[in-house]
Design a protein around this motif. Sequence first.
Motif, short mmCIF file in Angstrom:
data_model
loop_
_atom_site.label_atom_id
_atom_site.label_comp_id
_atom_site.label_asym_id
_atom_site.label_seq_id
_atom_site.Cartn_x
_atom_site.Cartn_y
_atom_site.Cartn_z
N THR A 96 0.83 -1.20 0.00
CA THR A 96 0.00 0.00 0.00
C THR A 96 0.86 1.25 0.00
O THR A 96 0.56 2.23 -0.70
N ALA A 97 1.95 1.24 0.77
CA ALA A 97 2.85 2.39 0.80
C ALA A 97 3.41 2.68 -0.59
O ALA A 97 3.51 3.84 -1.01
N LEU A 98 3.78 1.63 -1.32
CA LEU A 98 4.28 1.82 -2.68
C LEU A 98 3.20 2.42 -3.58
O LEU A 98 3.48 3.28 -4.43
N ALA A 99 1.96 1.98 -3.40
CA ALA A 99 0.86 2.50 -4.22
C ALA A 99 0.58 3.97 -3.91
O ALA A 99 0.34 4.77 -4.82
N VAL A 100 0.62 4.35 -2.64
CA VAL A 100 0.41 5.75 -2.27
C VAL A 100 1.54 6.61 -2.81
O VAL A 100 1.31 7.69 -3.38
N GLN A 101 2.77 6.15 -2.63
CA GLN A 101 3.93 6.90 -3.13
C GLN A 101 3.82 7.13 -4.63
O GLN A 101 4.03 8.25 -5.13
N ALA A 102 3.47 6.08 -5.37
CA ALA A 102 3.36 6.20 -6.83
C ALA A 102 2.23 7.15 -7.23
O ALA A 102 2.38 7.93 -8.18
N ALA A 103 1.12 7.10 -6.51
CA ALA A 103 -0.01 7.98 -6.85
C ALA A 103 0.36 9.44 -6.66
O ALA A 103 0.07 10.29 -7.53
N ILE A 104 0.99 9.77 -5.55
CA ILE A 104 1.37 11.16 -5.29
C ILE A 104 2.38 11.63 -6.34
O ILE A 104 2.27 12.73 -6.89
N THR A 106 2.90 10.47 -9.40
CA THR A 106 2.32 10.54 -10.73
C THR A 106 1.47 11.79 -10.92
O THR A 106 1.55 12.47 -11.95
N VAL A 107 0.66 12.12 -9.92
CA VAL A 107 -0.27 13.24 -10.05
C VAL A 107 0.40 14.58 -9.81
O VAL A 107 0.13 15.56 -10.51
N THR A 108 1.32 14.66 -8.85
CA THR A 108 1.84 15.96 -8.41
C THR A 108 3.30 16.21 -8.79
O THR A 108 3.77 17.34 -8.65
N ASN A 109 4.01 15.16 -9.19
CA ASN A 109 5.45 15.24 -9.45
C ASN A 109 6.28 15.47 -8.18
O ASN A 109 7.49 15.69 -8.26
N LEU A 110 5.65 15.43 -7.02
CA LEU A 110 6.40 15.42 -5.77
C LEU A 110 7.00 14.03 -5.56
O LEU A 110 6.56 13.06 -6.18
N SER A 111 8.00 13.94 -4.71
CA SER A 111 8.71 12.67 -4.52
C SER A 111 8.71 12.26 -3.04
O SER A 111 9.71 12.43 -2.34
N GLU A 185 -9.77 13.43 -6.72
CA GLU A 185 -10.11 12.29 -7.57
C GLU A 185 -8.91 11.68 -8.29
O GLU A 185 -8.75 10.44 -8.27
N PRO A 186 -8.04 12.47 -8.95
CA PRO A 186 -6.91 11.84 -9.65
C PRO A 186 -5.98 11.08 -8.73
O PRO A 186 -5.44 10.03 -9.11
N ILE A 187 -5.79 11.57 -7.51
CA ILE A 187 -4.92 10.87 -6.56
C ILE A 187 -5.54 9.55 -6.16
O ILE A 187 -4.88 8.52 -6.10
N LEU A 188 -6.84 9.57 -5.86
CA LEU A 188 -7.53 8.33 -5.48
C LEU A 188 -7.51 7.33 -6.63
O LEU A 188 -7.27 6.14 -6.42
N ILE A 189 -7.76 7.80 -7.84
CA ILE A 189 -7.75 6.90 -9.00
C ILE A 189 -6.39 6.23 -9.16
O ILE A 189 -6.30 5.01 -9.32
N GLU A 190 -5.32 7.02 -9.13
CA GLU A 190 -3.98 6.45 -9.28
C GLU A 190 -3.65 5.50 -8.14
O GLU A 190 -3.04 4.44 -8.35
N PHE A 191 -4.05 5.86 -6.93
CA PHE A 191 -3.79 4.98 -5.79
C PHE A 191 -4.48 3.63 -5.96
O PHE A 191 -3.86 2.57 -5.80
N LEU A 192 -5.77 3.64 -6.28
CA LEU A 192 -6.51 2.38 -6.37
C LEU A 192 -6.08 1.56 -7.59
O LEU A 192 -6.03 0.33 -7.51
N ARG A 193 -5.79 2.20 -8.69
CA ARG A 193 -5.27 1.46 -9.85
C ARG A 193 -3.96 0.75 -9.49
O ARG A 193 -3.75 -0.42 -9.82
#
Length: 272
Positions: A96-104, A106-111, A185-193
């Motif tokens: 889950t941590a990897l999925a949250v990290q990737a979502a943030i 992807t959407v925001t370009n933060l690291s 919405e985009p963050i949630l979508i990327e996280f769940l995908r």
Amino acid sequence: MPHLFDLSRVTTALAGTAFADNLQHLPSVKSTNALALEAAQSGAAHGSVWLADEQTAGRGRSDHSWHSPLGDGLYVSVLLRPHMALSEALWLSLATALAVQAAIATVTNLSPDIRWPNDLLIGNRKCGGILVETSAVPSQSDTPAMLRYAIVGVGINVNQQGFPAELQALATSLLRENGKTWAREPILIEFLRTLDKEIAWLEAELRGTSLEASLLERFAAASSWVRGKHVRVDEAGGYTGVTDGLDTRGFLRVAGDDGMLHTVLSGGVRAQ
């Protein structure tokens, strides 16, 4: 006025995942994890998701509260029923941590960095956290205890402009980091995908059929906290040392300043 959440947009974007058509959106709840736990005990399906605009009693690990103001964050709980042993449940936190990290990212370009096992940090401040709560089928003479279900709760600080005084030095938000207001919405979508893929990869890895790099290898590569970080650990009376990788179960090892090699089971890990 808080941003109105577009549930139909999320549902459409999640077509083909375990979470499609399984989302519930509520304006305000005490805790999304509490709702999910109640539903899980009543037989709710794998992939059910609860999302709230506000939590009045949000929960983190170790009975900590989670600051959950109206419309500013992403507060979501997911019900999973993977086929895995209870002893492997920690891997759900890591995935889950990897999925949250990737979502943030992807959407925001933060690291964001990951502080083992389940905190998302930008710099030295926390922008997200994960709480996994499980129920198990008791072990039998020839089988280990198996997961009945896991509730994966995620909180992400999205558009908070400020925090209570006790959190000012500890917490941050995506808005505070780059000055932009973000739709949830985009963050949630990327996280769940991404979580959908992570769970499929994890189950394949446990079956010995995965074509991906192992979860532990990917987590170690994604977190600066896994190796070479001088930390203090709040368990076993408290100790300090340098992180020394993950063991085969996913627990963090720390080469203690006392000369012993410690395995962190549940205590909080903080920079020393």
